[in-house]
Design an enzyme around this catalytic site. Structure first.
Site, PDB file in Angstrom:
ATOM      1  N   LYS A 122       1.236  -1.539   0.038  1.00  0.00           N
ATOM      2  CA  LYS A 122       0.173  -0.145   0.128  1.00  0.00           C
ATOM      3  C   LYS A 122       0.713   1.320   0.170  1.00  0.00           C
ATOM      4  CE  LYS A 122      -4.190  -2.160   1.972  1.00  0.00           C
ATOM      5  NZ  LYS A 122      -4.481  -2.992   3.100  1.00  0.00           N
ATOM      6  N   LYS A 200      -5.009  -8.871 -14.261  1.00  0.00           N
ATOM      7  CA  LYS A 200      -6.979  -9.630 -13.222  1.00  0.00           C
ATOM      8  C   LYS A 200      -7.275  -8.282 -13.698  1.00  0.00           C
ATOM      9  CE  LYS A 200      -7.311 -10.430  -8.754  1.00  0.00           C
ATOM     10  NZ  LYS A 200      -7.440  -9.302  -8.090  1.00  0.00           N
ATOM     11  N   LYS A 203      -9.745  -3.067  -9.981  1.00  0.00           N
ATOM     12  CA  LYS A 203      -9.850  -1.319  -9.342  1.00  0.00           C
ATOM     13  C   LYS A 203      -8.848  -0.436  -9.594  1.00  0.00           C
ATOM     14  CE  LYS A 203     -11.511  -1.545  -4.907  1.00  0.00           C
ATOM     15  NZ  LYS A 203     -12.596  -2.874  -4.943  1.00  0.00           N
TER      16      LYS A 203
HETATM   17  P1  ADP Z   1      -9.578  -5.029  -6.069  1.00  0.00           P
HETATM   18  O1  ADP Z   1      -8.743  -5.660  -6.792  1.00  0.00           O
HETATM   19  O2  ADP Z   1     -10.872  -4.456  -7.930  1.00  0.00           O
HETATM   20  O3  ADP Z   1      -9.312  -3.975  -5.549  1.00  0.00           O
HETATM   21  P2  ADP Z   1     -10.499  -6.668  -4.613  1.00  0.00           P
HETATM   22  O4  ADP Z   1      -9.245  -6.576  -3.854  1.00  0.00           O
HETATM   23  O5  ADP Z   1     -11.151  -5.348  -3.605  1.00  0.00           O
HETATM   24  O6  ADP Z   1     -10.610  -6.230  -5.568  1.00  0.00           O
HETATM   25  O7  ADP Z   1     -11.634  -8.121  -4.253  1.00  0.00           O
HETATM   26  C1  ADP Z   1     -12.448  -7.922  -3.127  1.00  0.00           C
HETATM   27  C2  ADP Z   1     -12.576  -9.909  -3.869  1.00  0.00           C
HETATM   28  O8  ADP Z   1     -12.783 -10.012  -5.527  1.00  0.00           O
HETATM   29  C3  ADP Z   1     -11.800 -10.832  -3.585  1.00  0.00           C
HETATM   30  O9  ADP Z   1     -12.363 -11.535  -3.134  1.00  0.00           O
HETATM   31  C4  ADP Z   1     -11.026 -11.646  -4.852  1.00  0.00           C
HETATM   32  O10 ADP Z   1     -10.291 -12.118  -4.902  1.00  0.00           O
HETATM   33  C5  ADP Z   1     -12.558 -10.894  -5.346  1.00  0.00           C
HETATM   34  N1  ADP Z   1     -11.362 -10.971  -6.774  1.00  0.00           N
HETATM   35  C6  ADP Z   1     -10.664  -9.382  -7.434  1.00  0.00           C
HETATM   36  N2  ADP Z   1     -10.111  -9.413  -8.894  1.00  0.00           N
HETATM   37  C7  ADP Z   1     -10.969 -10.469  -9.115  1.00  0.00           C
HETATM   38  C8  ADP Z   1     -10.365 -10.874 -10.171  1.00  0.00           C
HETATM   39  N3  ADP Z   1     -10.412  -9.785 -11.337  1.00  0.00           N
HETATM   40  N4  ADP Z   1     -10.711 -12.632 -10.461  1.00  0.00           N
HETATM   41  C9  ADP Z   1     -11.215 -13.242  -9.752  1.00  0.00           C
HETATM   42  N5  ADP Z   1     -11.866 -12.193  -8.030  1.00  0.00           N
HETATM   43  C10 ADP Z   1     -11.690 -11.453  -7.973  1.00  0.00           C
END
Ligand code: ADP
Ligand code: TRP
Length: 335
Positions: A122, A200, A203
């Protein structure tokens, strides 16, 4: 899929938290939300909360925090979370987790947190350092332990936090006697949902397709999916195509086979495949969009459901804190 060491035949209490830090995207849906909804539907005891205390480490605008929390609640209810089956609530409606977080912090060696990679990541991403950001995993452990949870479905990036939680549970139980079951984690099943650029979907990469995007913005996101530059007439390989990978999430096996045949035959451009994908997304989320619109117009209903979830969550956390206070030698909570 994978889980940590212990097993138990006890009825399982499942818990997970979602950060209200932006719009949910297809990766969140297939990687997390869909499983959350299904687990509750299958009759497991599920607690899901909107991690607003945690979000304060990154969201510093009061109006934005409020809006994000409301949006996540709308998203979950619209996507089928049944407020009578799952205990769905705002983290901050159960302030006992802050007390437990303090108690756990007295057990946590500095080195345990200093080894946490998410804090370093972070800071590398440019977030402002704060004690809250540093002790984030302790609050997360408190979330899990306050409800004496058995199983925590999470993404791979949260595994170290779960290990820290388990460490703290063991330390507590050794020092004060058994209060906490050792929580297991379960990695969410869906392999990585690719974003519009093939990385992947996340956000943080700006490559998302939002669950509740529709109309022009949705079309723009889908048409912007990166593909190779083979001409219309060329045979194409579905297995390396982002559009095909996303299409497969929504389509039946027959539909996938049919599109794969068209790819391999040549004569079909990526634009046509993107239109097929767009139609699938529209059809798949149409009922949820409708429910979301209705709920957005009825914030009192959303608030009432969240309050109902919070009340049930507080009852469980209150019971845990009675055990914890007694175990550590604090007076039981004055009523
Ligand atoms: P981001 O990467 O957008 O910040 P988060 O880390 O907040 O997303 O992820 C929240 C949930 O969604 C977690 O359980 C994560 O494993 C799942 N997740 C996020 N992006 C993906 C993806 N591209 N494929 C599968 N699962 C995902
Ligand atoms: N840290 C989690 C995330 O960013 C959210 C979270 C907070 C959580 N407390 C939790 C997840 C407890 C599982 C259990 O995704």
């Amino acid at each position: 899929m994978s889980s940590s060491a212990t097993t138990s035949s006890q009825p399982r209490r499942i818990l997970s938290g979602v950060q209200p830090s932006g719009k949910l995207h297809l990766g969140n849906f297939f990687g997390a939300v869909r499983q959350h909804v299904a687990l509750a539907q299958e009759g497991a005891e599920c607690l899901y909360f909107i991690a607003d205390y945690h979000a304060m480490t990154t969201v510093h605008d009061a109006a934005a925090l409020k809006q994000n929390v409301f949006d996540v609640a709308l998203d979950y209810y619209a996507l089928g979370l049944d407020p009578d089956r799952a205990i769905f609530f705002r983290q901050s409606d159960v302030p006992q987790v802050c007390e437990l977080s303090w108690i756990l912090s007295t057990l946590a060696p500095m080195g345990l947190l200093e080894r946490a990679v998410s804090y370093k990541e972070k800071l590398d991403r440019g977030l402002e350092s704060s004690v809250g950001l540093f002790t984030y995993p302790i609050l997360m452990a408190a979330d899990i332990l306050a409800y004496r949870s058995n199983l925590v479905p999470v993404g791979r990036d949260q595994v170290q936090h779960l290990e820290i939680c388990r460490d703290l549970a063991v330390k507590f139980n050794l020092r004060y006697g058994d209060v906490f079951p050792l929580p297991e984690y379960r990695l969410t099943k869906e392999s990585k949902v690719p974003g519009t650029d093939g990385q992947k979907m996340s956000k943080s990469y700006g490559n998302t397709i939002d669950i509740f995007a529709e109309g022009k913005p949705l079309k723009k996101a889908v048409m912007g999916i990166v593909t190779d530059s083979l001409p219309l007439e060329a045979a194409k390989d579905p297995s390396t195509c982002n559009v095909f990978a996303l299409y497969s999430l929504f389509a039946s096996q027959e539909e996938q086979d049919a599109l794969a045949t068209l790819y391999r035959a040549g004569g079909m451009g990526y634009g046509a495949a993107k239109s097929e994908l767009l139609a699938k997304i529209d059809a798949y989320f149409a009922p949820a969009r409708e429910r979301r619109r209705e709920l957005a117009a009825n914030p009192a209903q959303v608030e009432a459901w969240l309050a109902q979830g919070a009340e049930r969550a507080r009852a469980i956390a209150g019971e845990t804190m009675r055990l914890v206070r007694s175990a550590v030698g604090l007076r039981s909570m004055p009523s």
